[in-house]
Design a protein around this motif. Structure first.
Motif, PDB file in Angstrom:
ATOM      1  N   ARG A   1       0.829  -1.205   0.000  1.00  0.00           N
ATOM      2  CA  ARG A   1       0.000   0.000   0.000  1.00  0.00           C
ATOM      3  C   ARG A   1       0.866   1.258   0.000  1.00  0.00           C
ATOM      4  NH1 ARG A   1      -4.069   1.169   4.905  1.00  0.00           N
ATOM      5  NH2 ARG A   1      -2.228   2.200   5.759  1.00  0.00           N
ATOM      6  N   GLN A   2       1.925   1.250   0.807  1.00  0.00           N
ATOM      7  CA  GLN A   2       2.837   2.399   0.823  1.00  0.00           C
ATOM      8  C   GLN A   2       3.459   2.619  -0.553  1.00  0.00           C
ATOM      9  OE1 GLN A   2       5.670   2.876   4.153  1.00  0.00           O
ATOM     10  NE2 GLN A   2       4.659   1.105   5.094  1.00  0.00           N
ATOM     11  N   TRP A   3       3.851   1.533  -1.215  1.00  0.00           N
ATOM     12  CA  TRP A   3       4.453   1.632  -2.543  1.00  0.00           C
ATOM     13  C   TRP A   3       3.478   2.283  -3.519  1.00  0.00           C
ATOM     14  CZ3 TRP A   3       3.928   0.028  -7.608  1.00  0.00           C
ATOM     15  CH2 TRP A   3       5.087  -0.025  -8.385  1.00  0.00           C
ATOM     16  N   ARG A   4       2.240   1.847  -3.494  1.00  0.00           N
ATOM     17  CA  ARG A   4       1.236   2.399  -4.402  1.00  0.00           C
ATOM     18  C   ARG A   4       0.939   3.854  -4.078  1.00  0.00           C
ATOM     19  NH1 ARG A   4      -3.854  -1.233  -4.198  1.00  0.00           N
ATOM     20  NH2 ARG A   4      -4.440   0.105  -5.943  1.00  0.00           N
TER      21      ARG A   4
ATOM     22  N   LEU B   1      11.268   0.854   1.985  1.00  0.00           N
ATOM     23  CA  LEU B   1      10.274  -0.163   1.639  1.00  0.00           C
ATOM     24  C   LEU B   1      10.938  -1.523   1.426  1.00  0.00           C
ATOM     25  CD1 LEU B   1       7.969   1.862  -0.786  1.00  0.00           C
ATOM     26  CD2 LEU B   1       7.290   0.835   1.386  1.00  0.00           C
ATOM     27  N   ALA B   2      12.130  -1.510   0.833  1.00  0.00           N
ATOM     28  CA  ALA B   2      12.842  -2.769   0.609  1.00  0.00           C
ATOM     29  C   ALA B   2      13.184  -3.447   1.928  1.00  0.00           C
ATOM     30  CB  ALA B   2      14.112  -2.509  -0.204  1.00  0.00           C
ATOM     31  N   THR B   3      13.526  -2.661   2.957  1.00  0.00           N
ATOM     32  CA  THR B   3      13.887  -3.280   4.237  1.00  0.00           C
ATOM     33  C   THR B   3      12.696  -3.953   4.909  1.00  0.00           C
ATOM     34  OG1 THR B   3      13.567  -1.200   5.474  1.00  0.00           O
ATOM     35  CG2 THR B   3      15.783  -1.652   4.619  1.00  0.00           C
ATOM     36  N   ILE B   4      11.486  -3.514   4.590  1.00  0.00           N
ATOM     37  CA  ILE B   4      10.301  -4.191   5.133  1.00  0.00           C
ATOM     38  C   ILE B   4      10.244  -5.625   4.606  1.00  0.00           C
ATOM     39  CG2 ILE B   4       7.778  -4.195   5.235  1.00  0.00           C
ATOM     40  CD1 ILE B   4       7.864  -1.139   5.030  1.00  0.00           C
ATOM     41  N   SER B   5      10.631  -5.799   3.357  1.00  0.00           N
ATOM     42  CA  SER B   5      10.633  -7.157   2.798  1.00  0.00           C
ATOM     43  C   SER B   5      11.597  -8.047   3.558  1.00  0.00           C
ATOM     44  CB  SER B   5      10.990  -7.113   1.304  1.00  0.00           C
ATOM     45  OG  SER B   5      12.338  -6.746   1.106  1.00  0.00           O
ATOM     46  N   ARG B   6      12.715  -7.483   3.992  1.00  0.00           N
ATOM     47  CA  ARG B   6      13.678  -8.260   4.775  1.00  0.00           C
ATOM     48  C   ARG B   6      13.060  -8.740   6.084  1.00  0.00           C
ATOM     49  NH1 ARG B   6      18.020  -4.462   6.654  1.00  0.00           N
ATOM     50  NH2 ARG B   6      16.397  -3.954   8.175  1.00  0.00           N
ATOM     51  N   GLU B   7      12.371  -7.835   6.779  1.00  0.00           N
ATOM     52  CA  GLU B   7      11.800  -8.197   8.070  1.00  0.00           C
ATOM     53  C   GLU B   7      10.660  -9.199   7.916  1.00  0.00           C
ATOM     54  OE1 GLU B   7      13.407  -7.366  10.813  1.00  0.00           O
ATOM     55  OE2 GLU B   7      14.773  -6.466   9.349  1.00  0.00           O
ATOM     56  N   ALA B   8       9.878  -9.075   6.848  1.00  0.00           N
ATOM     57  CA  ALA B   8       8.824 -10.066   6.595  1.00  0.00           C
ATOM     58  C   ALA B   8       9.433 -11.442   6.379  1.00  0.00           C
ATOM     59  CB  ALA B   8       7.988  -9.648   5.387  1.00  0.00           C
ATOM     60  N   ALA B   9      10.519 -11.489   5.609  1.00  0.00           N
ATOM     61  CA  ALA B   9      11.187 -12.772   5.353  1.00  0.00           C
ATOM     62  C   ALA B   9      11.774 -13.350   6.636  1.00  0.00           C
ATOM     63  CB  ALA B   9      12.278 -12.590   4.300  1.00  0.00           C
ATOM     64  N   ARG B  10      12.334 -12.493   7.478  1.00  0.00           N
ATOM     65  CA  ARG B  10      12.911 -12.971   8.738  1.00  0.00           C
ATOM     66  C   ARG B  10      11.842 -13.569   9.652  1.00  0.00           C
ATOM     67  NH1 ARG B  10      17.157  -8.036  10.217  1.00  0.00           N
ATOM     68  NH2 ARG B  10      18.895  -8.773   8.916  1.00  0.00           N
ATOM     69  N   LEU B  11      10.687 -12.921   9.721  1.00  0.00           N
ATOM     70  CA  LEU B  11       9.603 -13.459  10.536  1.00  0.00           C
ATOM     71  C   LEU B  11       9.173 -14.834  10.038  1.00  0.00           C
ATOM     72  CD1 LEU B  11       7.326 -10.332  11.152  1.00  0.00           C
ATOM     73  CD2 LEU B  11       8.343 -11.785  12.925  1.00  0.00           C
TER      74      LEU B  11
ATOM     75  N   ALA C   1       8.538  12.789  -7.742  1.00  0.00           N
ATOM     76  CA  ALA C   1       9.494  13.306  -6.757  1.00  0.00           C
ATOM     77  C   ALA C   1       9.376  12.608  -5.409  1.00  0.00           C
ATOM     78  CB  ALA C   1       9.302  14.811  -6.583  1.00  0.00           C
ATOM     79  N   ALA C   2       8.227  12.006  -5.137  1.00  0.00           N
ATOM     80  CA  ALA C   2       8.017  11.360  -3.833  1.00  0.00           C
ATOM     81  C   ALA C   2       8.814  10.076  -3.684  1.00  0.00           C
ATOM     82  CB  ALA C   2       6.533  11.064  -3.633  1.00  0.00           C
ATOM     83  N   PHE C   3       9.122   9.411  -4.812  1.00  0.00           N
ATOM     84  CA  PHE C   3       9.788   8.112  -4.722  1.00  0.00           C
ATOM     85  C   PHE C   3      11.299   8.313  -4.681  1.00  0.00           C
ATOM     86  CE2 PHE C   3       7.325   4.070  -5.216  1.00  0.00           C
ATOM     87  CZ  PHE C   3       8.222   3.297  -4.481  1.00  0.00           C
ATOM     88  N   THR C   4      11.756   8.864  -3.556  1.00  0.00           N
ATOM     89  CA  THR C   4      13.178   9.076  -3.354  1.00  0.00           C
ATOM     90  C   THR C   4      13.889   7.758  -3.087  1.00  0.00           C
ATOM     91  OG1 THR C   4      12.885   9.372  -0.980  1.00  0.00           O
ATOM     92  CG2 THR C   4      12.701  11.349  -2.372  1.00  0.00           C
TER      93      THR C   4
END
Length: 412
Positions: free
Chosen positions: A321-324, A342-352, A332-335
């Motif tokens: 949702r944040q990505w969208r 956002l990529a680091t969230i994927s890391r934490e999901a995988a770790r869980l 300009a918002a997608f710095t």
């Protein structure tokens, strides 16, 4: 995902089912999934999913989910695609991985390449394009224009049924500067798949074969002087302008890694499905001998794992949702900071998910449930193999942390 307002004016073709909805295509994945569970061993032996499975995916429209509407695709967007990927990975991790990494790069092509290239690359409607981020091979500029490619690119998940390949190589600038990365897309008739997959610990059926190119010719408009993970999209993208769709202007780095996380969440859900069957179908080892579902310890292990996997899914869906929403805010918002965060969230999901499977489901399932070919054992192998994936093992574990901090504090 919003369909471009100018699609009818410039459209090449309508999709096979113009009225198909995202909910319907997700339901089709759920209907196909049970058969994938039963064919996991067969898929591993073959090293990729079966031709009739490929045909079922094609008929269901899975290879058009991310293709722009004007080129015969459904343009359903990131969330629909990742939900379908999660459903397939839950049933068969190898199948989910092969499908997802085969079709995902339609988004990158529709985002980054110009109208001429897109019209040619998406001409067939269905789009299956494995990719690798490690530069390999060589590229020389041909006398008649375009590039001549030679080399071998490894770990090309989705290669068996691919229509294209997206790769990277290094080229030397004409002014004598050090070699720089070049991204390219090459059609199927310019490369061959090697028979070199299937002996790995896990994901043996993911179709992650190597691709060899021998004097393959690629027109210049099929190339970009950059690396997929390093693209700055804050000034806009060709796809956002061409299709009038914000999602063709999002960060490709975070999309790629959230895609991998969706597959991991699906894998863990599949392990939990198998554990539920053990809970209701087997008894405890030590007295009192009761069904596992009635035992407090098994209840605890199940609850711990279930909560971790549910939390991982919730984090993933919120990141989507944040990505969208970031796409909708404007280029300009997608710095880089947002993209990496956002990529680091994927890391934490995988770790869980890994903690749930490795720490609770696998060790308590019982030795007979983790024999070779059993569902819990297969998920453990597949998730173990995922730890060697460069995105998780190298980028997210080290580089992403430093890059996020530098971006946040303006350190360049």
């Amino acid at each position: 995902m919003t369909v471009a307002a100018n699609a009818p004016e410039h459209g090449v073709q309508e999709p096979p089912e113009p009225d198909l909805t995202p909910a319907e295509i997700i339901a089709r994945a759920e209907a196909i999934a049970p058969a994938l569970v039963d064919r996991q061993e067969e898929t591993e032996r073959r090293t990729f999913y079966a031709p009739d499975t490929h045909e079922a995916f094609r008929e269901a429209g899975f290879y058009r989910i991310l293709v722009p509407r004007r080129y015969g695709g459904y343009e359903f967007g990131m969330e629909t695609f990742l939900r379908v990927s999660m459903v397939l990975a839950r049933a068969c991790p190898s199948t989910g991985w092969m499908y997802s990494l085969g079709h995902a790069h339609a988004l990158a092509v529709a985002t980054l390449f110009g109208e001429r290239a897109q019209a040619e690359l998406f001409g067939a409607g269905d789009f299956i394009c494995p990719a690798t981020v490690g530069p390999s091979g060589t590229a020389t500029y041909g006398p008649d224009g375009g590039w001549v490619l030679n080399g071998t690119w490894n770990y090309c998940s989705g290669a068996p049924y691919a229509s294209h390949f997206l790769g990277h190589t290094l080229v030397s600038p004409r002014d004598g500067l050090p070699p720089m990365p070049m991204m390219f897309v090459v059609p199927r008739d310019q490369w061959r798949r090697l028979d070199d997959w299937g002996r790995q610990l896990g994901l043996r059926g993911s179709g992650s074969h190597s691709i060899a190119i021998e004097d393959g010719r690629v027109p210049e408009h099929f190339t970009l002087p950059t690396h997929l993970s390093q693209i700055d999209i804050t000034t806009g993208t060709p796809g956002r302008v061409l299709h009038g769709n914000p999602e063709y202007g999002g960060g490709p780095l975070s999309f790629m890694l959230l895609n991998s996380a969706a597959i991991v969440v699906g894998m863990a859900q599949g392990a939990l499905d198998a554990y539920e069957e053990l809970m209701t179908g087997r008894t405890t080892v030590f007295p009192p001998i009761v069904p596992r579902v009635q035992d407090p310890d098994y209840q605890y292990w199940y609850g711990e794992a279930s909560g971790m996997i549910a939390a991982a899914e919730a984090a993933l869906l919120h990141a989507i949702r944040q990505w969208r929403e970031t796409c909708a805010e404007g280029p300009a918002a997608f710095t880089r900071e947002r993209d990496v965060r956002l990529a680091t969230i994927s890391r934490e999901a995988a770790r869980l998910c890994w903690r749930a499977v490795e720490g609770h489901l696998f060790p308590t399932a019982g030795s007979s449930a983790v024999r070779q070919g059993e569902r819990v054992e297969r998920v453990w192998r597949d998730m173990s193999t995922l730890h060697s994936h460069a995105g998780f093992a190298i980028f997210l574990s080290t580089l992403a942390n430093r890059e996020l901090a530098r971006a946040r504090f303006g350190l360049g």
